[in-house]
Enzyme design. Sequence first.
Site, PDB file in Angstrom:
ATOM      1  N   ARG A 209       0.842  -1.205   0.000  1.00 20.14           N
ATOM      2  CA  ARG A 209       0.000   0.000   0.000  1.00 20.14           C
ATOM      3  C   ARG A 209       0.878   1.256   0.000  1.00 20.14           C
ATOM      4  NH1 ARG A 209      -4.292  -3.150   3.389  1.00 20.14           N
ATOM      5  NH2 ARG A 209      -3.019  -2.913   5.221  1.00 20.14           N
ATOM      6  N   PHE A 225     -11.395  -5.211  -5.249  1.00 22.70           N
ATOM      7  CA  PHE A 225     -11.321  -6.113  -4.088  1.00 22.70           C
ATOM      8  C   PHE A 225     -10.778  -5.293  -2.898  1.00 22.70           C
ATOM      9  CE2 PHE A 225     -10.275  -8.563  -7.945  1.00 22.70           C
ATOM     10  CZ  PHE A 225     -11.370  -9.410  -8.003  1.00 22.70           C
ATOM     11  N   ASP A 247     -15.897  -3.775  -4.049  1.00 20.69           N
ATOM     12  CA  ASP A 247     -15.841  -5.080  -3.385  1.00 20.69           C
ATOM     13  C   ASP A 247     -17.236  -5.692  -3.501  1.00 20.69           C
ATOM     14  OD1 ASP A 247     -13.725  -6.324  -1.078  1.00 20.69           O
ATOM     15  OD2 ASP A 247     -15.775  -7.084  -0.988  1.00 20.69           O
ATOM     16  N   SER A 248     -17.301  -7.015  -3.518  1.00 17.73           N
ATOM     17  CA  SER A 248     -18.625  -7.653  -3.602  1.00 17.73           C
ATOM     18  C   SER A 248     -19.356  -7.569  -2.261  1.00 17.73           C
ATOM     19  CB  SER A 248     -18.491  -9.114  -4.039  1.00 17.73           C
ATOM     20  OG  SER A 248     -17.669  -9.794  -3.130  1.00 17.73           O
ATOM     21  N   ALA A 274     -20.441  -1.552  -4.373  1.00 24.02           N
ATOM     22  CA  ALA A 274     -20.531  -3.003  -4.153  1.00 24.02           C
ATOM     23  C   ALA A 274     -20.843  -3.664  -5.489  1.00 24.02           C
ATOM     24  CB  ALA A 274     -21.626  -3.310  -3.130  1.00 24.02           C
ATOM     25  N   ASP A 294      -6.471  -7.143  -5.885  1.00 26.59           N
ATOM     26  CA  ASP A 294      -6.066  -8.006  -4.760  1.00 26.59           C
ATOM     27  C   ASP A 294      -7.203  -8.968  -4.410  1.00 26.59           C
ATOM     28  OD1 ASP A 294      -4.698  -9.011  -2.566  1.00 26.59           O
ATOM     29  OD2 ASP A 294      -5.317  -7.394  -1.234  1.00 26.59           O
ATOM     30  N   CYS A 334      -2.908 -14.269  -3.105  1.00 33.41           N
ATOM     31  CA  CYS A 334      -2.615 -14.652  -1.727  1.00 33.41           C
ATOM     32  C   CYS A 334      -2.878 -16.140  -1.509  1.00 33.41           C
ATOM     33  CB  CYS A 334      -3.413 -13.803  -0.735  1.00 33.41           C
ATOM     34  SG  CYS A 334      -5.188 -13.991  -0.933  1.00 33.41           S
TER      35      CYS A 334
HETATM   36  N1  SAH Z   1      -6.984  -5.324  -0.700  1.00 30.07           N
HETATM   37  C1  SAH Z   1      -7.690  -5.526   0.539  1.00 30.07           C
HETATM   38  C2  SAH Z   1      -7.897  -6.990   0.872  1.00 30.07           C
HETATM   39  C3  SAH Z   1      -8.677  -7.754  -0.184  1.00 30.07           C
HETATM   40  S1  SAH Z   1      -9.331  -9.266   0.414  1.00 30.07           S
HETATM   41  C4  SAH Z   1      -6.976  -4.759   1.657  1.00 30.07           C
HETATM   42  O1  SAH Z   1      -5.887  -4.181   1.418  1.00 30.07           O
HETATM   43  O2  SAH Z   1      -7.486  -4.719   2.772  1.00 30.07           O
HETATM   44  C5  SAH Z   1     -10.332  -9.754  -0.908  1.00 30.07           C
HETATM   45  C6  SAH Z   1     -11.681  -9.062  -1.021  1.00 30.07           C
HETATM   46  O3  SAH Z   1     -12.306  -9.515  -2.211  1.00 30.07           O
HETATM   47  C7  SAH Z   1     -12.671  -9.348   0.108  1.00 30.07           C
HETATM   48  O4  SAH Z   1     -13.022  -8.138   0.736  1.00 30.07           O
HETATM   49  C8  SAH Z   1     -13.905  -9.954  -0.602  1.00 30.07           C
HETATM   50  O5  SAH Z   1     -15.128  -9.474  -0.069  1.00 30.07           O
HETATM   51  C9  SAH Z   1     -13.724  -9.480  -2.016  1.00 30.07           C
HETATM   52  N2  SAH Z   1     -14.323 -10.312  -3.076  1.00 30.07           N
HETATM   53  C10 SAH Z   1     -14.430 -11.660  -3.136  1.00 30.07           C
HETATM   54  N3  SAH Z   1     -14.982 -12.038  -4.307  1.00 30.07           N
HETATM   55  C11 SAH Z   1     -15.236 -10.910  -5.015  1.00 30.07           C
HETATM   56  C12 SAH Z   1     -15.780 -10.638  -6.301  1.00 30.07           C
HETATM   57  N4  SAH Z   1     -16.170 -11.617  -7.129  1.00 30.07           N
HETATM   58  N5  SAH Z   1     -15.884  -9.353  -6.702  1.00 30.07           N
HETATM   59  C13 SAH Z   1     -15.494  -8.333  -5.889  1.00 30.07           C
HETATM   60  N6  SAH Z   1     -14.965  -8.542  -4.656  1.00 30.07           N
HETATM   61  C14 SAH Z   1     -14.827  -9.806  -4.227  1.00 30.07           C
END
Ligand code: SAH
Length: 402
Positions: A209, A225, A247-248, A274, A294, A334
């Site tokens: 970050r 994400f 994010d979803s 969302a 991510d 990850c």
């Molecule tokens: N980059 C973030 C961590 C990401 S964790 C940070 O720095 O804090 C991954 C995220 O992806 C989760 O919040 C989850 O809700 C989201 N996610 C999972 N499947 C998804 C999708 N199909 N579309 C969008 N978001 C999604």
Amino acid sequence: MASIFLKPGKEEALLRYHPWVFSGALQSAKGHPEEGDVVEVYSSAGQLLGVGHAQVGSIAVRMLSFEAAKIDVDFWRQKLQSAFRLREKIALSEGTTCYRLVHGEADGLPGLVVDIYGSTAVLQAHSVGMYLARHELAQALRSVYGDSLKAVYDKSAGTMPAKADLNAANGYLWGEKQAELILENGLKFEVDWEEGQKTGFFLDQRDNRSLFERYSRGRNVLNMFCYTGGFSVYALRGGAAHVCSVDSSARAVEQAGRNVALNFGSQAAHEACAADGFDFLQGAAGKYDLIALDPPAFAKHVGAVKNALQAYRRLNALALRQAPQGGIIFTFSCSQVVSREQFCSAIFSAALDSKRSVRILHRLAQPPDHPVNIYHPEGEYLKGLALYVAYGEISCKESRWV
Ligand code: SAH
């Protein structure tokens, strides 16, 4: 204490300090070890190889010590003290009050994660042995931190093996909820360890970050994400023209909005949305010249790797296609079972699919409070690339490599 004897030759891995004994290596057992019991492990010749937690499954023992040891509060205290000393040495900035204290095998504590959020420690057991030791661990944490620790929260309900059937419930092992903002490199975050994903915050992206912040001046940023908006808040501090967090999870998106407002007020150049990541990217052609990608772990076990690699390829090809000339993408995986080589080759295929000119600016990894035990390379799980994207010779109107 129960004992486990290995087949001839199967002591090799333990003599190289690898912390796992696979079930195929077991010859016999004495004293009926059950899942979660502390057991002594012996070679077929009767040499003591160490002490660990017994498990049911392909990993039969996770080693706690490579010599005779009494596993009690004092043992845990020494391990936690040593983990703490390492964190003192890694120069977290003064404006950082959250970090990972225990990263499983890397800290000689397989099956245990402890994250520190200000004056609260959040403990997550991934093995029955660690779960059974949770009260001793909480006591040991208190003796390491003294008065600066106000609460220990156990968040193991979602991480215990389902077959263990322990009815684990999350809750405070000691103290109570602290109303406290968490600081990361001087930025403020609300962290909800009770309801949030994992232990509440993705501490492992701290350094990435920071690097993202350095690229964000004047850019139109997409934090795909986003979870609680970590990359977004850094991008705004770095001078981004506008940031969109996606994010979803509607709950995560709301939290991202709150974290942005905490740092930059409600008028910040930020929107949160969302949506499904793939769908959103379809409609994002040319809009974002700095993107964080991510996603959650696409593969949680070895059997899922092939499909996961396809998903990384598809997601990244889409993002690469949509990036404008000179766009920059920070892309991550990850998934522990996906190696760095496999991830890089998925990105290579994605680049080919997109027909873009792609250059690697940085190779990204987990930060030093998530260290990798040199004898347990499987502990390296977070890998990423920062990519510079231009029009290539293959596709384009602008038919030169810029
Ligand atoms: N980059 C973030 C961590 C990401 S964790 C940070 O720095 O804090 C991954 C995220 O992806 C989760 O919040 C989850 O809700 C989201 N996610 C999972 N499947 C998804 C999708 N199909 N579309 C969008 N978001 C999604």
